[in-house]
Scaffold this active site. Structure first.
Site, mmCIF file in Angstrom:
data_model
loop_
_atom_site.group_PDB
_atom_site.id
_atom_site.type_symbol
_atom_site.label_atom_id
_atom_site.label_comp_id
_atom_site.label_asym_id
_atom_site.label_seq_id
_atom_site.Cartn_x
_atom_site.Cartn_y
_atom_site.Cartn_z
ATOM 1 N N ALA A 70 39.768 -2.358 74.601
ATOM 2 C CA ALA A 70 40.774 -1.938 75.686
ATOM 3 C C ALA A 70 41.968 -0.684 74.585
ATOM 4 O O ALA A 70 42.591 -1.082 73.186
ATOM 5 C CB ALA A 70 41.635 -3.029 75.051
ATOM 6 N N GLU A 103 28.529 -3.966 78.038
ATOM 7 C CA GLU A 103 28.572 -3.321 79.348
ATOM 8 C C GLU A 103 29.480 -2.841 79.855
ATOM 9 O O GLU A 103 30.381 -2.899 79.182
ATOM 10 C CB GLU A 103 28.063 -4.269 80.415
ATOM 11 C CG GLU A 103 26.654 -5.057 80.179
ATOM 12 C CD GLU A 103 26.983 -6.361 79.000
ATOM 13 O OE1 GLU A 103 25.792 -7.146 79.190
ATOM 14 O OE2 GLU A 103 28.326 -6.995 78.401
ATOM 15 N N ASN A 108 33.442 3.357 85.121
ATOM 16 C CA ASN A 108 34.885 3.910 83.925
ATOM 17 C C ASN A 108 34.453 5.615 83.018
ATOM 18 O O ASN A 108 33.232 4.838 82.076
ATOM 19 C CB ASN A 108 34.617 2.990 82.702
ATOM 20 C CG ASN A 108 35.691 3.375 82.213
ATOM 21 O OD1 ASN A 108 36.041 3.817 81.635
ATOM 22 N ND2 ASN A 108 36.322 2.005 80.681
ATOM 23 N N TYR A 115 30.830 6.088 74.292
ATOM 24 C CA TYR A 115 29.869 5.136 73.760
ATOM 25 C C TYR A 115 29.235 6.358 73.479
ATOM 26 O O TYR A 115 27.876 6.367 72.753
ATOM 27 C CB TYR A 115 29.649 4.368 74.893
ATOM 28 C CG TYR A 115 30.639 3.011 75.072
ATOM 29 C CD1 TYR A 115 31.240 2.489 73.766
ATOM 30 C CD2 TYR A 115 31.249 2.474 76.140
ATOM 31 C CE1 TYR A 115 32.501 1.424 73.892
ATOM 32 C CE2 TYR A 115 32.499 1.792 76.504
ATOM 33 C CZ TYR A 115 33.366 1.524 75.616
ATOM 34 O OH TYR A 115 33.378 0.387 75.514
#
Length: 152
Positions: A70, A103, A108, A115
């Site tokens: 986050a 996940e 997104n 990633y």
């Protein structure tokens, strides 16, 4: 920016960040419970005394799952997530982790790009994994054996 391991004193700030970033955040009790559960590693990014981001994994043997990444909306697109992820991968490998799963919401795309840049590859989907709104999850895998740890 300073990246360090999360402490119990950081739990409330991480909880506030989760409430800002996620439609279904962890409870404060769940965040606090990490400290009594083997295998959790959580990092925070501090900038000017303010929590800019948070990332965590849960390790079992030589595999781990990313629990959360986050970044405060005001700090996005400034490299915070990338630095947190880089340090998290480095520490995980140092603890013997060879593979990491995560996940991410199908919608997104920014997180998926982050990633992928770190060496994660999409390996599957989970139907209706997320709530509020209901959405599929992309399952991604990072494998230290493929050289990913050296390329990020």
């Amino acid at each position: 920016m300073t990246i360090r391991e999360m402490t119990k004193e950081d739990c409330e700030a991480v909880w506030e960040l989760q409430k800002t970033c996620f439609t279904v955040p962890w409870s404060l009790d769940s965040i606090r419970a990490m400290f009594g559960t083997p295998g959790y590693l959580s990092l925070i990014a501090m900038e000017d005394g303010i929590l800019a981001g948070y990332a965590g994994i849960k390790q079992v043997l030589d595999e781990a799952d990313i629990t959360n990444v986050a970044v405060h909306p005001d700090r996005r697109r400034q490299g915070t997530g990338r630095q947190l992820l880089r340090e998290l991968l480095h520490k995980a490998v140092g603890q013997g982790v060879r593979r990491i799963f995560l996940e991410v919401r199908d919608s997104n795309e920014a997180a998926q790009r982050l990633y992928a840049q770190a060496g994660f590859q999409m390996v599957d989907r989970r139907k209706h994994y997320y709530e509020k709104p209901v959405e599929d999850a992309c399952i991604m895998l990072w494998d230290a054996g493929d050289g990913a740890s050296n390329s990020y």
